[in-house]
Design an enzyme around this catalytic site. Sequence first.
Site, PDB file in Angstrom:
ATOM      1  N   SER A   1      13.677  27.688  -6.425  1.00 52.30           N
ATOM      2  CA  SER A   1      12.393  26.872  -6.490  1.00 52.30           C
ATOM      3  C   SER A   1      11.775  27.016  -7.900  1.00 52.30           C
ATOM      4  CB  SER A   1      11.395  27.244  -5.418  1.00 52.30           C
ATOM      5  OG  SER A   1      10.337  26.510  -5.649  1.00 52.30           O
TER       6      SER A   1
ATOM      7  N   GLY B   1      12.551  29.051  -9.904  1.00 54.70           N
ATOM      8  CA  GLY B   1      13.656  29.820 -10.700  1.00 54.70           C
ATOM      9  C   GLY B   1      12.969  31.057 -11.134  1.00 54.70           C
TER      10      GLY B   1
ATOM     11  N   LYS C   1      13.030  43.101  -4.928  1.00 53.99           N
ATOM     12  CA  LYS C   1      12.118  42.037  -5.610  1.00 53.99           C
ATOM     13  C   LYS C   1      10.751  42.125  -4.501  1.00 53.99           C
ATOM     14  CE  LYS C   1      11.903  37.606  -4.056  1.00 53.99           C
ATOM     15  NZ  LYS C   1      12.548  36.174  -3.899  1.00 53.99           N
TER      16      LYS C   1
ATOM     17  N   THR D   1      12.518  34.245  -9.392  1.00 52.36           N
ATOM     18  CA  THR D   1      13.489  34.923  -8.837  1.00 52.36           C
ATOM     19  C   THR D   1      14.760  35.322  -9.652  1.00 52.36           C
ATOM     20  OG1 THR D   1      12.650  34.750  -6.756  1.00 52.36           O
ATOM     21  CG2 THR D   1      14.605  35.936  -6.743  1.00 52.36           C
TER      22      THR D   1
ATOM     23  N   ARG E   1       9.832  28.131   4.568  1.00 52.39           N
ATOM     24  CA  ARG E   1       9.462  29.161   3.776  1.00 52.39           C
ATOM     25  C   ARG E   1       8.193  29.721   4.469  1.00 52.39           C
ATOM     26  NH1 ARG E   1      10.528  28.598  -2.283  1.00 52.39           N
ATOM     27  NH2 ARG E   1      10.222  26.488  -1.561  1.00 52.39           N
TER      28      ARG E   1
ATOM     29  N   ASP F   1       0.824  -1.331  -0.191  1.00 49.94           N
ATOM     30  CA  ASP F   1       0.083  -0.147  -0.030  1.00 49.94           C
ATOM     31  C   ASP F   1       0.758   1.197   0.106  1.00 49.94           C
ATOM     32  OD1 ASP F   1       1.147  -0.031   2.429  1.00 49.94           O
ATOM     33  OD2 ASP F   1      -0.684  -0.207   3.529  1.00 49.94           O
TER      34      ASP F   1
ATOM     35  N   ASP G   1      21.891  32.876  -3.983  1.00 47.64           N
ATOM     36  CA  ASP G   1      20.569  32.850  -3.060  1.00 47.64           C
ATOM     37  C   ASP G   1      20.695  31.573  -2.199  1.00 47.64           C
ATOM     38  OD1 ASP G   1      18.106  33.917  -2.133  1.00 47.64           O
ATOM     39  OD2 ASP G   1      17.303  33.658  -4.230  1.00 47.64           O
TER      40      ASP G   1
ATOM     41  N   ARG H   1       7.296  39.937  -3.926  1.00 48.36           N
ATOM     42  CA  ARG H   1       6.701  38.629  -4.276  1.00 48.36           C
ATOM     43  C   ARG H   1       5.184  38.784  -4.533  1.00 48.36           C
ATOM     44  NH1 ARG H   1       7.526  33.451  -4.985  1.00 48.36           N
ATOM     45  NH2 ARG H   1       9.920  33.485  -4.599  1.00 48.36           N
TER      46      ARG H   1
HETATM   47  C1  R5P Z   1      12.991  33.840  -1.266  1.00 42.33           C
HETATM   48  O1  R5P Z   1      13.132  34.881  -0.294  1.00 42.33           O
HETATM   49  C2  R5P Z   1      14.203  32.899  -1.235  1.00 42.33           C
HETATM   50  O2  R5P Z   1      15.491  33.182  -0.918  1.00 42.33           O
HETATM   51  C3  R5P Z   1      14.294  32.443  -2.674  1.00 42.33           C
HETATM   52  O3  R5P Z   1      14.658  33.900  -3.504  1.00 42.33           O
HETATM   53  C4  R5P Z   1      12.968  32.098  -3.231  1.00 42.33           C
HETATM   54  O4  R5P Z   1      12.540  30.869  -2.535  1.00 42.33           O
HETATM   55  C5  R5P Z   1      13.336  31.603  -4.585  1.00 42.33           C
HETATM   56  O5  R5P Z   1      12.009  31.121  -5.180  1.00 42.33           O
HETATM   57  P1  R5P Z   1      11.713  31.153  -6.797  1.00 42.33           P
HETATM   58  O6  R5P Z   1      12.944  30.234  -7.463  1.00 42.33           O
HETATM   59  O7  R5P Z   1      10.543  30.405  -6.795  1.00 42.33           O
HETATM   60  O8  R5P Z   1      11.816  32.275  -7.231  1.00 42.33           O
END
Ligand code: R5P
Length: 287
Positions: A214, A216, A184, A218, A91, A34, A210, A186
């Site tokens: 995640s 990409g 930046k 940023t 995060r 399972d 950084d 978000r």
């Molecule tokens: C945010 O403050 C982190 O330091 C990274 O900049 C962020 O997690 C990057 O995420 P992503 O690649 O989705 O833009």
Amino acid sequence: MYIIGGSASKTVAEDLSKGLQIPLAKTISKRFPDEELYIRILDNMAGEDVIIVQTTYPDPNIIELFLLQNAVKEANAKKVTVVIPYFGYARQDKKFENGEPISAKAIANLISLNADRVVTVDPHKEYILDFFAIPAFSCSAVTALTEFLKKKTVDMVLAPDKGALDRAKQSSKIIGCDFDYMEKTRIDGETVKIKPKNLEVKDKNVAIIDDIISTGGTMAKSIKELKKNKAKKIFVACTHGLFAGDAIKKLVSAGCNEIISTDTIKTEFSKVKIASCISQLLSSINR
Ligand code: R5P
């Protein structure tokens, strides 16, 4: 003493075992029909100091960590250190909206149940260490990443947002070059806005550093700004390379020349080993 490597962090555990001269415990694991996980530690953990190494990403690796922790406690280990190369869920470190969990705290609470101390690498925010009910420590991959970047002729280190500014400063100091940062905002988990900026990068090689890549988004936005300002080569470096979805495609099509990450999450871009940074931290907290 023993080191146990969870399936997400086998290489880091092997490297730690070699570096610290502590044997790796033998384990077996399999999936029940399972899909539930079965693990067993074959060496005797009674009375031992045990270091479990496991990145808590993606989710199944969290369950594996809980099972390993329980197994060593049930076997009467003396002291359990949990090494988490990449601490997932970090995060969500506060309630951004009513009704949300503090996910980092939820995971930290559970890990604290069967451990004596925790060690992690570049947590998204240092204050998440306080979510653990046991002593928690972190180390930074900046020096290791920068040693790799030094081989590349880097003229400037760029932080893609203010949160990464200290990293960029530290890295540029080691290289002996300039640093700068982007501003930046978000919008949501997949969308970021970067304020256009005049950067002195014409014909220069730039490394963007950084903690996490995640989606990409940023990095891609920062790369585009650098391209507008006529940068020559662009390297992106991070501690934790999640590379979700089409992150790599985004970075490459934005104009990135090389992607570099550590092996806290093992991918083809894990060019920098994290074990020596963790070994140093373990040695310092054992003193
Ligand atoms: C945010 O403050 C982190 O330091 C990274 O900049 C962020 O997690 C990057 O995420 P992503 O690649 O989705 O833009």
